[in-house]
Design an enzyme around this catalytic site. Sequence first.
Site, PDB file in Angstrom:
ATOM      1  N   ASN A 177       0.812  -1.212   0.000  1.00 34.94           N
ATOM      2  CA  ASN A 177       0.000   0.000   0.000  1.00 34.94           C
ATOM      3  C   ASN A 177       0.848   1.266   0.000  1.00 34.94           C
ATOM      4  OD1 ASN A 177      -2.457  -1.459   0.070  1.00 34.94           O
ATOM      5  ND2 ASN A 177      -2.080  -1.862   2.245  1.00 34.94           N
ATOM      6  N   GLY A 199       3.508   2.562  -2.553  1.00 36.01           N
ATOM      7  CA  GLY A 199       4.345   2.533  -3.744  1.00 36.01           C
ATOM      8  C   GLY A 199       4.906   3.918  -3.934  1.00 36.01           C
ATOM      9  N   SER A 200       4.258   4.660  -4.782  1.00 34.41           N
ATOM     10  CA  SER A 200       4.697   6.034  -4.999  1.00 34.41           C
ATOM     11  C   SER A 200       4.518   6.887  -3.736  1.00 34.41           C
ATOM     12  CB  SER A 200       3.899   6.646  -6.155  1.00 34.41           C
ATOM     13  OG  SER A 200       4.162   5.940  -7.342  1.00 34.41           O
ATOM     14  N   ASP A 202      17.737   9.706  -5.188  1.00 37.81           N
ATOM     15  CA  ASP A 202      18.334  10.762  -6.014  1.00 37.81           C
ATOM     16  C   ASP A 202      19.674  10.311  -6.587  1.00 37.81           C
ATOM     17  OD1 ASP A 202      16.256  12.514  -5.623  1.00 37.81           O
ATOM     18  OD2 ASP A 202      17.268  13.727  -4.095  1.00 37.81           O
ATOM     19  N   ARG A 250      19.267  -8.390 -43.438  1.00 35.00           N
ATOM     20  CA  ARG A 250      17.977  -8.837 -43.956  1.00 35.00           C
ATOM     21  C   ARG A 250      17.701  -8.210 -45.318  1.00 35.00           C
ATOM     22  NH1 ARG A 250      13.743 -12.461 -43.760  1.00 35.00           N
ATOM     23  NH2 ARG A 250      11.740 -11.417 -44.020  1.00 35.00           N
ATOM     24  N   ILE A 263      11.446  -3.321 -36.456  1.00 33.86           N
ATOM     25  CA  ILE A 263      12.398  -3.490 -37.555  1.00 33.86           C
ATOM     26  C   ILE A 263      12.671  -4.969 -37.826  1.00 33.86           C
ATOM     27  CG2 ILE A 263      14.839  -3.159 -38.196  1.00 33.86           C
ATOM     28  CD1 ILE A 263      14.609  -0.348 -36.946  1.00 33.86           C
ATOM     29  N   GLY A 266      10.532  -7.192 -37.387  1.00 37.04           N
ATOM     30  CA  GLY A 266       9.276  -7.757 -37.882  1.00 37.04           C
ATOM     31  C   GLY A 266       8.899  -9.011 -37.114  1.00 37.04           C
ATOM     32  N   GLU A 278      11.707   2.485  -9.039  1.00 35.09           N
ATOM     33  CA  GLU A 278      12.390   3.617  -8.401  1.00 35.09           C
ATOM     34  C   GLU A 278      11.626   4.904  -8.671  1.00 35.09           C
ATOM     35  OE1 GLU A 278      16.548   4.001  -8.056  1.00 35.09           O
ATOM     36  OE2 GLU A 278      16.911   1.837  -8.142  1.00 35.09           O
ATOM     37  N   THR A 301       7.645   5.836 -10.409  1.00 29.07           N
ATOM     38  CA  THR A 301       7.107   5.794 -11.772  1.00 29.07           C
ATOM     39  C   THR A 301       7.450   7.100 -12.492  1.00 29.07           C
ATOM     40  OG1 THR A 301       5.037   6.824 -11.128  1.00 29.07           O
ATOM     41  CG2 THR A 301       5.138   4.410 -10.985  1.00 29.07           C
TER      42      THR A 301
END
Lengths: 260, 390, 385
Positions: C128, C130-131, C239, C267, C337, C339, C363, C365
Amino acid sequence: MQIIVCLKQVPDTTEVRINPETNTLMREGVASVINPFDMYAIEEALRIKESLGEGEVTVLSMGPPQAEASLREALSMGADKAVLLSDRAFAGADSLATAYTLAAGVAKLGEFGLVICGKQAIDGDTAQVGPSLAEQLDVPHATYVRKVQSLEDNKIVVERMTEDGYEVIELALPALITVLKDINQPRLPSLKGKMRAKKAEIPVWGKEDLDVDEKLCGLAGSPTQVVKIFTPERTRECRLIEGSAEEQAKVLASELKKII
Amino acid sequence: MGGIKVDLDLCTGCSVCADHCPFGAIEVKDDKAVITDICTICGACIDSCSFGALSREAEEAASPVPDSSGVWVFAEQIGGAIAPVVYELLGEARKLAESTGSEVGAVLFGSSMQDAANDLIAHGADRVYLLDDANFADYHDELYAAALADLIQEEKPEIMLLGATTIGRSLAPRVAARVGTGLTADCTGLAVNPETGLLEQTRPAFGGNIMATIICPRHRPQMATVRPKVFQAAPKDPARKGEIVNLKSPEVALRSRLLERVREQAENVNLDEADIIVAGGRGLADEKGFKLLSELAEALGGAVGASRAAVDAGWISYPHQVGQTGKTVSPKLYIACGISGAIQHLAGMQSAETIVAINKNPDAPIFQVAHYGIVGDVFEVIPALIRELK
Amino acid sequence: MEYFLTEEQQMIKELAARIADERIKPVAAELDEKGEFPWDLMKVLAESDLFGVWLPEEYGGLGGGVLEQVLVVEELSRACSGVAVSYAASGLGSYPILLFGSEEQKQKYLPDVASGAKLAAFGLTEANAGSDAGAIETTAVLDGDHYVLNGTKQWITNGGEAEIYTVIAMTDKSKGSRGASAFIVEKGTPGFSFGKKEDKMGIRASATRELIFEDCRIPKENLLGREGMGFIVAMRTLDMTRPGIGAQAVGIAQGALDVALAYARERKQFGQPIASFQAVGHMLADMATEIEAARALVYAVARTIDSGAKDFSKESAMAKVFASDVAMRVTTDAVQILGGYGYMKEYPVEKMMRDAKITQIYEGTNQIQRNVISLELIKQAARKR
């Protein structure tokens, strides 16, 4: 015990490419590296020293002044000392003359217990310098060593790979072995090792510093001469077999039956 | 000392020679070619120069060439059985002997080898130097080197050939150093130059990317190790006559001994002698892929090889590795499955007579050396191929 | 580009690159598939002295700083960012000790971190919290000579593998974020256990576990700094390490570009290499340009920190936000690229795309980072008036 590792600086063949138009080697920008087999030799020497808990690993190379970079790399892996044998008189040496000069270098390094060489150098692929050096040092040797079983009581017991298995050979020290890729995985240098190596003094010994007869060194001392170098013909046309896997297998099987 | 000389008047500084030098030993400074210390005097540059500016410096007065005669073959044996390469050497020695007008000698060390000695005569030897002694039953570097060097110094052959086998490549350099002569490793071509009378020994270098022809002008014997399976074996003629010379054992203080000889059960690992090799790489995905490969090898009666990637991944053991850090092989048939064909791998197998490549990627370099190519999934093609072969 | 690295920094970068190419690349796909913690590679990194590059010499380090650490993380991430983050998390877990530890604590823990003998981990996040780090529920109660910890930390990188943990817990819940404190907890302490290993989308070689504290008693002297400093410890630590996430992102992106470029040159479609089609060429050009910009920012921020700057939350956040967004775009384009091949596990770019995603999340969002940046901008503007 002093363990001497002989190493050669070679062009990195992973980067050598053939120019398809002129059919010649393109060496531009090809870096020089320690001959890969010699990396195993260095690692084995370090391991033996670590397991003995004493001793000194000396790396020795014969080559142009640039070969110093390879010796420094060996120092950064943990070798204690490096010496370069370099002199115009040593240039153009075949395997006999190379071994002669290296033997003089080893003699000047003083008493040793073991010399370790890589199985062969990847540029010349001769695999001759090791046994030739052993002969010139008058010590026993074992080639194609894939494992050191033990080293004690002035004896080393090694496993030597043969075509259909291996042999266990005991050599009285001092001796020389040449090692295969199978024997270990070489360590990477450490940062502290690199910093130490950067500052290390690497003596360069020329013909004046060694007890050698100049006539037996370099090109003058080489019984063999290269008279011609050419690129093998590459006119191979690949016949592509098309179709489903079943169809491809059928065609290939019938072609193979013609050959075997 | 001889070397490569640059004629500064003729040199245009075009740097073509620098590009051709396999050793990177030529630099162009101030618009002139400069030969550096790493030059091996191979002469590749001489042919490349369109202006004739490069030449070999004159040699010093040549010392006289020692008297010698005879083309010799070292008849390697393991467990009493003559190595197959010996018959190939005998075949080649006969040709060389005919072009020099000399005899073929075979050197045989072992225990109870009388029959084998006769067999060598049947395969082309005019004279067999036989050292029959229990101490010589197994190969021993010091014993064999001493006996062979003594014999060479006594009999003075002109040419000495050994197989480029584990034994040959250990013994030959030791003997060459002791008698003080030159040695060429792993030759794939031998010929006597009719003008000079010298043995021209051709061998691959740089992983087979270039070929070098080497001579040994002033030392005898001219020694070479010869790659197995390159030359035709000599035919057997039981009616041939020859002489057997019995040798005495040399007195040698030995500093090494063989404690044990172990044959590893895996039958499909003797790559050096195999006529057919089925090899796998990264494309086989895991050990199970190699199981499938072994089935194919069995169906063909061949041995199993591997690329470095497969060995490093632990799917198969090192003795199976083909390529620069593994074995160099020249079988009749090489089937590369899921091997992309890195230059180091090609170095070990491109002299195979017929090469088949099976790979998913049509751009894989292996197709450049292959005679037959299948672009497809190894896991579909190999089982289908096994079914077809059965 | 020329970044004017010192000879020593160049050496560090080259050695890390060599380990990445020779040791990590060949096993990256396997580590990803199996989700195995790369102990062998940790040993290689330890033997090469790379764990200590950012630590002072008196604690067995090489005396570098954030830039040195960033160089290593970037190079390792080119090959496998799961390995790189395991390396970097040891730094994250030990920065609190370097920044706030007593001399005794530093002497006790940092030399083992520098030598790589022990890994460290940082325990901040909870289910509960996080950020919103102020909502931490794990508690630490002083009881005689010990603190008693209770609670669960979630998604802790190196959890279970590390020996040394720095953990944020509330010593006074009534004070909110100012009631948090930081502690050192050693693996093996009674009452300290781990949850199961998480099955992640990317960085699968790294180990992520819960840290579970049940009446876990740790010596009083394991408090870092003073009681109530926990939030500051966490923020100052992050930081320092956010440029590392930036470096991770730059490395992943570079790795993806390398693969895409090689593929585009090889390719062939319609008889020519796809690199010669402008549509593909421009994609490659944009990828390379963005990577270089991200790298320049990451290095510049790392240098700012190493030069002794006092306040760099904004810059540190910028490096992380920018580089991670670049990594996401570049890896997505790399898959494009290649594919259909790019979508297959046989080629490394789909892994890189999965790996890149986390750099936008952990670390802090990228949304929180933008809050930090905008808040700082407003604060600075207000100060000028």
